[in-house]
Write a protein that holds these residues in place. Structure first.
Motif, PDB file in Angstrom:
ATOM      1  N   ALA A   1       0.831  -1.204   0.000  1.00 49.81           N
ATOM      2  CA  ALA A   1       0.000   0.000   0.000  1.00 49.81           C
ATOM      3  C   ALA A   1       0.867   1.255   0.000  1.00 49.81           C
ATOM      4  O   ALA A   1       1.919   1.301   0.657  1.00 49.81           O
ATOM      5  CB  ALA A   1      -0.913   0.009   1.225  1.00 49.81           C
ATOM      6  N   ALA A   2       0.413   2.271  -0.729  1.00 46.45           N
ATOM      7  CA  ALA A   2       1.171   3.512  -0.819  1.00 46.45           C
ATOM      8  C   ALA A   2       0.779   4.506   0.275  1.00 46.45           C
ATOM      9  O   ALA A   2       1.553   5.392   0.617  1.00 46.45           O
ATOM     10  CB  ALA A   2       0.952   4.165  -2.187  1.00 46.45           C
ATOM     11  N   ASP A   3      -0.440   4.375   0.811  1.00 42.66           N
ATOM     12  CA  ASP A   3      -0.893   5.318   1.826  1.00 42.66           C
ATOM     13  C   ASP A   3      -1.945   4.660   2.714  1.00 42.66           C
ATOM     14  O   ASP A   3      -2.287   3.488   2.546  1.00 42.66           O
ATOM     15  CB  ASP A   3      -1.457   6.590   1.174  1.00 42.66           C
ATOM     16  CG  ASP A   3      -2.548   6.293   0.146  1.00 42.66           C
ATOM     17  OD1 ASP A   3      -3.260   5.268   0.297  1.00 42.66           O
ATOM     18  OD2 ASP A   3      -2.699   7.073  -0.808  1.00 42.66           O
ATOM     19  N   ARG A   4      -2.477   5.434   3.658  1.00 44.24           N
ATOM     20  CA  ARG A   4      -3.456   4.918   4.614  1.00 44.24           C
ATOM     21  C   ARG A   4      -4.720   4.401   3.925  1.00 44.24           C
ATOM     22  O   ARG A   4      -5.226   3.329   4.254  1.00 44.24           O
ATOM     23  CB  ARG A   4      -3.852   6.020   5.602  1.00 44.24           C
ATOM     24  CG  ARG A   4      -2.864   6.219   6.740  1.00 44.24           C
ATOM     25  CD  ARG A   4      -3.321   7.370   7.624  1.00 44.24           C
ATOM     26  NE  ARG A   4      -2.665   7.312   8.922  1.00 44.24           N
ATOM     27  CZ  ARG A   4      -3.306   7.291  10.080  1.00 44.24           C
ATOM     28  NH1 ARG A   4      -4.618   7.330  10.107  1.00 44.24           N
ATOM     29  NH2 ARG A   4      -2.643   7.244  11.225  1.00 44.24           N
ATOM     30  N   ALA A   5      -5.258   5.204   2.998  1.00 44.05           N
ATOM     31  CA  ALA A   5      -6.507   4.812   2.338  1.00 44.05           C
ATOM     32  C   ALA A   5      -6.355   3.473   1.630  1.00 44.05           C
ATOM     33  O   ALA A   5      -7.227   2.609   1.715  1.00 44.05           O
ATOM     34  CB  ALA A   5      -6.935   5.897   1.342  1.00 44.05           C
ATOM     35  N   GLN A   6      -5.234   3.297   0.941  1.00 41.30           N
ATOM     36  CA  GLN A   6      -5.014   2.049   0.218  1.00 41.30           C
ATOM     37  C   GLN A   6      -4.818   0.891   1.199  1.00 41.30           C
ATOM     38  O   GLN A   6      -5.322  -0.220   0.981  1.00 41.30           O
ATOM     39  CB  GLN A   6      -3.797   2.175  -0.701  1.00 41.30           C
ATOM     40  CG  GLN A   6      -3.635   0.992  -1.655  1.00 41.30           C
ATOM     41  CD  GLN A   6      -2.489   1.178  -2.622  1.00 41.30           C
ATOM     42  OE1 GLN A   6      -1.749   2.154  -2.558  1.00 41.30           O
ATOM     43  NE2 GLN A   6      -2.337   0.239  -3.540  1.00 41.30           N
ATOM     44  N   ALA A   7      -4.110   1.140   2.299  1.00 34.84           N
ATOM     45  CA  ALA A   7      -3.886   0.091   3.291  1.00 34.84           C
ATOM     46  C   ALA A   7      -5.207  -0.360   3.910  1.00 34.84           C
ATOM     47  O   ALA A   7      -5.459  -1.558   4.072  1.00 34.84           O
ATOM     48  CB  ALA A   7      -2.933   0.591   4.383  1.00 34.84           C
ATOM     49  N   VAL A   8      -6.069   0.604   4.250  1.00 31.32           N
ATOM     50  CA  VAL A   8      -7.364   0.269   4.844  1.00 31.32           C
ATOM     51  C   VAL A   8      -8.232  -0.480   3.835  1.00 31.32           C
ATOM     52  O   VAL A   8      -8.923  -1.452   4.180  1.00 31.32           O
ATOM     53  CB  VAL A   8      -8.078   1.538   5.344  1.00 31.32           C
ATOM     54  CG1 VAL A   8      -9.505   1.223   5.791  1.00 31.32           C
ATOM     55  CG2 VAL A   8      -7.299   2.159   6.506  1.00 31.32           C
TER      56      VAL A   8
END
Length: 205
Positions: free
Chosen positions: A188-195
């Protein structure tokens, strides 16, 4: 009128869903001028979007995340339940990683800002049209530690690194370390993608 699917995967008809008239009109003018787009219809609510989609079956739905009454997230869920092959791009007015992540995890093709330029909107629509989303994604297993899962859960609730640290009795630097590791494991590149990945994989609820 072009037949639906005249060009494999191409987006020729678009349904724009937003409760603000000015936003709907602005997006209609922008999308109508994009190459290949021949039909643009409008809906002012989630309920109207469901009704229009059942009749018009557009190639793409541009759907506002935040609307009074039926939210964009609920509308997306119902559209995908009705037609798993529907292509949805969420419209967002600001930074809302939890809403965006939930929508993408539940099947939306992506998201774009309401104030996107013609070039940005064109690229987004071209990307969605060029990739036919499979009805079901392959199952991928991710192995997060208990701490990494707790940090991801905190992110899904919109907590800052400091707030997650206070909740887990850990320093902010330690939380950042766990965050870097889980980003790497989830690709994931950022929080939104990780979530989004975490929700889709069932790592968090």
């Amino acid at each position: 009128m072009a037949e639906k699917g005249e060009v494999d995967g191409a987006v020729t008809s678009v349904l724009i869903v937003d409760d603000a008239p000015a936003v709907r009109d602005g997006l209609r003018r922008l999308v109508s001028n994009l190459p290949g787009v021949r039909e643009v219809s409008l809906a002012s609510s989630g309920e109207e979007a469901l009704a229009r989609y059942s009749v018009e079956r557009p190639d793409l739905v541009l759907l506002d995340v935040r609307m009074p009454g039926m939210s964009g997230l609920e509308c997306a869920r119902r559209l995908l339940h009705t037609d798993p092959s529907v292509r949805i791009v969420m419209l967002t007015a600001g930074d809302d990683p939890q809403a965006v992540a939930t929508a993408v995890a539940n099947g939306a093709a992506g998201y774009i800002s309401k104030d996107a330029t013609k070039l940005e909107m064109g690229l987004a629509i071209h990307h969605v049209g060029a990739v036919n989303r499979p009805h079901s994604a392959p199952v991928v297993e991710f192995h997060l530690s208990e701490r990494e899962t707790q940090v991801l859960d905190g992110m899904s609730r919109g907590l800052s690194n400091g707030e997650i640290g206070r909740e887990l009795y850990l320093s902010e630097d330690t939380i950042k370390t766990h965050a870097r590791r889980l980003f790497r494991k989830l690709h994931a590149a950022d929080r939104a993608q990780a979530v989004a990945v975490g929700l889709r994989a069932g790592l968090i609820n």
